[in-house]
Design an enzyme around this catalytic site. Structure first.
Site, PDB file in Angstrom:
ATOM      1  N   PHE A 132       0.864  -1.171   0.000  1.00 17.19           N
ATOM      2  CA  PHE A 132       0.000   0.000   0.000  1.00 17.19           C
ATOM      3  C   PHE A 132       0.904   1.226   0.000  1.00 17.19           C
ATOM      4  O   PHE A 132       1.917   1.255   0.700  1.00 17.19           O
ATOM      5  CB  PHE A 132      -0.884  -0.011   1.254  1.00 17.19           C
ATOM      6  CG  PHE A 132      -1.952   1.039   1.245  1.00 17.19           C
ATOM      7  CD1 PHE A 132      -3.099   0.865   0.490  1.00 17.19           C
ATOM      8  CD2 PHE A 132      -1.809   2.194   1.988  1.00 17.19           C
ATOM      9  CE1 PHE A 132      -4.093   1.848   0.476  1.00 17.19           C
ATOM     10  CE2 PHE A 132      -2.795   3.176   1.979  1.00 17.19           C
ATOM     11  CZ  PHE A 132      -3.934   3.004   1.219  1.00 17.19           C
ATOM     12  N   ASP A 201       2.800  -5.527   8.308  1.00 17.60           N
ATOM     13  CA  ASP A 201       1.596  -4.709   8.245  1.00 17.60           C
ATOM     14  C   ASP A 201       0.403  -5.668   8.204  1.00 17.60           C
ATOM     15  O   ASP A 201       0.263  -6.459   7.260  1.00 17.60           O
ATOM     16  CB  ASP A 201       1.629  -3.826   6.992  1.00 17.60           C
ATOM     17  CG  ASP A 201       0.429  -2.902   6.883  1.00 17.60           C
ATOM     18  OD1 ASP A 201      -0.656  -3.263   7.381  1.00 17.60           O
ATOM     19  OD2 ASP A 201       0.566  -1.825   6.263  1.00 17.60           O
ATOM     20  N   TYR A 226      -9.969  -0.008  11.515  1.00 17.67           N
ATOM     21  CA  TYR A 226     -11.249   0.389  10.918  1.00 17.67           C
ATOM     22  C   TYR A 226     -11.722  -0.571   9.830  1.00 17.67           C
ATOM     23  O   TYR A 226     -12.788  -0.365   9.259  1.00 17.67           O
ATOM     24  CB  TYR A 226     -11.195   1.820  10.370  1.00 17.67           C
ATOM     25  CG  TYR A 226      -9.956   2.154   9.567  1.00 17.67           C
ATOM     26  CD1 TYR A 226      -9.812   1.738   8.247  1.00 17.67           C
ATOM     27  CD2 TYR A 226      -8.941   2.915  10.131  1.00 17.67           C
ATOM     28  CE1 TYR A 226      -8.691   2.064   7.517  1.00 17.67           C
ATOM     29  CE2 TYR A 226      -7.811   3.244   9.410  1.00 17.67           C
ATOM     30  CZ  TYR A 226      -7.681   2.818   8.096  1.00 17.67           C
ATOM     31  OH  TYR A 226      -6.558   3.130   7.376  1.00 17.67           O
ATOM     32  N   LYS A 227     -10.960  -1.617   9.564  1.00 17.49           N
ATOM     33  CA  LYS A 227     -11.391  -2.604   8.562  1.00 17.49           C
ATOM     34  C   LYS A 227     -12.111  -3.746   9.272  1.00 17.49           C
ATOM     35  O   LYS A 227     -13.237  -3.591   9.731  1.00 17.49           O
ATOM     36  CB  LYS A 227     -10.197  -3.070   7.751  1.00 17.49           C
ATOM     37  CG  LYS A 227      -9.443  -1.957   7.015  1.00 17.49           C
ATOM     38  CD  LYS A 227      -8.310  -2.505   6.188  1.00 17.49           C
ATOM     39  CE  LYS A 227      -7.396  -1.401   5.656  1.00 17.49           C
ATOM     40  NZ  LYS A 227      -8.076  -0.444   4.748  1.00 17.49           N
ATOM     41  N   ARG A 387     -13.030  -5.012  -5.998  1.00 11.69           N
ATOM     42  CA  ARG A 387     -12.666  -5.686  -4.745  1.00 11.69           C
ATOM     43  C   ARG A 387     -13.922  -5.942  -3.910  1.00 11.69           C
ATOM     44  O   ARG A 387     -14.772  -5.063  -3.760  1.00 11.69           O
ATOM     45  CB  ARG A 387     -11.716  -4.821  -3.912  1.00 11.69           C
ATOM     46  CG  ARG A 387     -10.342  -4.630  -4.479  1.00 11.69           C
ATOM     47  CD  ARG A 387      -9.370  -4.116  -3.418  1.00 11.69           C
ATOM     48  NE  ARG A 387     -10.005  -3.154  -2.505  1.00 11.69           N
ATOM     49  CZ  ARG A 387      -9.498  -2.777  -1.334  1.00 11.69           C
ATOM     50  NH1 ARG A 387      -8.351  -3.288  -0.919  1.00 11.69           N
ATOM     51  NH2 ARG A 387     -10.114  -1.893  -0.567  1.00 11.69           N
TER      52      ARG A 387
END
Length: 418
Positions: A132, A201, A226-227, A387
């Site tokens: 990312f 990560d 937050y995922k 996605r």
């Protein structure tokens, strides 16, 4: 019986046997099929009331007394301990706070400093070339600060480039574009064999599958909340520091909250003991305590059960896509093998709207727009990737069948000619 009916019936049977089905009621949901939990998790039902209490009573009435009486001061390590079992860590090794980006920077610079203890000359940081973007940006900055060379390679290439000059290696457990799960145990072992420090990560794996930080000897790890942890937009990230190296971890951001005596207001810095060294400034209490309430949805939930359901959901989605979507319209980028798959499915949808030679618009963006209009929410990554994230705590098999059906109808409709 048509195949469509057969798959819908299969979805009903799978939902009937789902041991996590009852957890869905712990969230605020509607009739939308929400498959974007790999970007922002759904709202846990306990959060609004908790935030109201924090604002009205703890802040509004107790005010500054809440740092002690409401436990504000200890929230970062208390919430870290709540996250710990979800990533395979014992208590006392995770501190919540700051953003993922900030924690990546702390971890990488700290990793280089650890690798150089004893006078070792190590001047290279290896980073996942497919990472990312923020991880790459932070790795580049950390390399400049520490005088290291940055070496971007794919995770598969990592073992072949490690050597006695490697200081730290930053890798993603799950690729954010494709959903590919990388070999954390094997790559960590390879990094250690080279005498370097492993930094992982976990943004796209924590809360979706077992991680095993302690079991596999990971040195440092970071992640967002937050995922799949459903902590809310911009909720605090976290930093894991393995217990055995905590006394040697030297954070590049020595804020007053990580001082051994924070209220001593001393001009000289003395780091706190344990994972508290990872704290920096004053915690963001409103979002921190919203996260703490959100983590209550995990009460009584096994991460192993979550993984079993995650694989079943993604298997079923791929089965439905194969049946409902016209041949040749999408290509699956996510590995079929369970040991290489996270909790999302990425589909390449590469034709363009308009002439490709004239710079036509990739069809994938338009497809996702139409899915959302019909109540199926995933996301689109340029130039041509759809996605779909599967959060086992609230996504069911009927959701999966409906999503694939709507995708098929969309690609058989007025977009069929593209």
């Amino acid at each position: 019986m048509s195949e469509t009916t057969e798959l819908a019936f299969k979805a009903q049977e799978l939902d009937a046997g789902d041991e996590l089905a009852g957890v869905r009621s712990r969230f605020v949901l509607d009739d939308v099929v929400y498959l974007d939990g790999n970007s922002l998790g759904a709202l846990p039902a306990a959060v609004p009331g908790r935030v109201d209490d924090v604002v009205r009573r703890q802040w509004g009435e107790l005010r500054i007394r809440s740092w002690d009486e409401s436990g504000w001061w200890t929230a970062p390590e208390r919430i870290g301990d709540r996250i710990a079992p979800l990533v395979g860590a014992a208590a006392g090794q995770i501190v919540a706070g700051d953003s993922t980006s900030v924690n990546v920077f702390k971890a990488l610079v700290g990793a280089v400093r650890l690798a150089r203890l004893g006078g070792s000359v190590r001047d290279e940081i290896v980073v996942d070339a497919t990472t990312f973007p923020t991880d790459g940006y932070m790795a580049e900055s950390a390399a400049r600060m520490t005088g290291c060379t940055l070496r971007p390679v794919t995770p598969a290439q990592v073992p072949g480039v490690l050597g006695d000059r490697t200081a730290a290696v930053l890798l993603n457990h799950v690729d954010y574009r494709t959903g590919r799960l990388h070999d954390l145990p094997g790559l960590t072992a390879a990094v250690h064999a080279a005498g370097a420090i492993a930094v992982w990560d976990l943004c796209h794996s924590a809360g979706a599958l077992p991680v095993g930080l302690d079991e596999h000897g990971v040195d440092l790890a970071v992640g967002c909340t937050y995922k799949y942890l459903n902590g809310g937009p911009g909720s605090p990230a976290y930093l894991y520091v393995r217990r055995e190296i905590q006394h040697r971890f030297d954070s590049p951001l020595p804020g007053w909250n990580s001082h051994a005596e924070p209220f001593g207001m001393r001009p000289d810095y003395e780091p706190a003991s344990g994972a508290l060294r990872g704290r920096v400034g004053t915690p963001d209490i409103l979002s921190m305590l919203a996260l703490e309430a959100a983590l209550e949805v995990w009460d009584g939930v096994s991460i192993d059960a979550v993984r079993v359901k995650s694989l079943a959901l993604t298997d079923f989605f791929l089965e439905c896509v194969a049946e409902y979507v016209p041949p040749g319209r999408v290509e699956t980028l996510t590995p079929v093998a369970h040991e290489e798959r996270g909790s999302q499915v990425a589909l390449r949808c590469s034709p363009t709207l308009g002439s490709a030679r004239a710079g036509g618009t990739p069809i994938a963006g338009e497809v996702m727009k139409r899915l959302i209009e019909r109540g199926v929410v995933g996301d689109f990554r340029r130039p041509d990737v759809l996605r779909f994230g599967f959060t086992p705590l609230y996504v069911g098999f009927a959701d999966v069948e409906r999503a694939a059906g709507v995708l098929g109808e969309t690609l058989r409709g007025d977009l069929a000619g593209y």
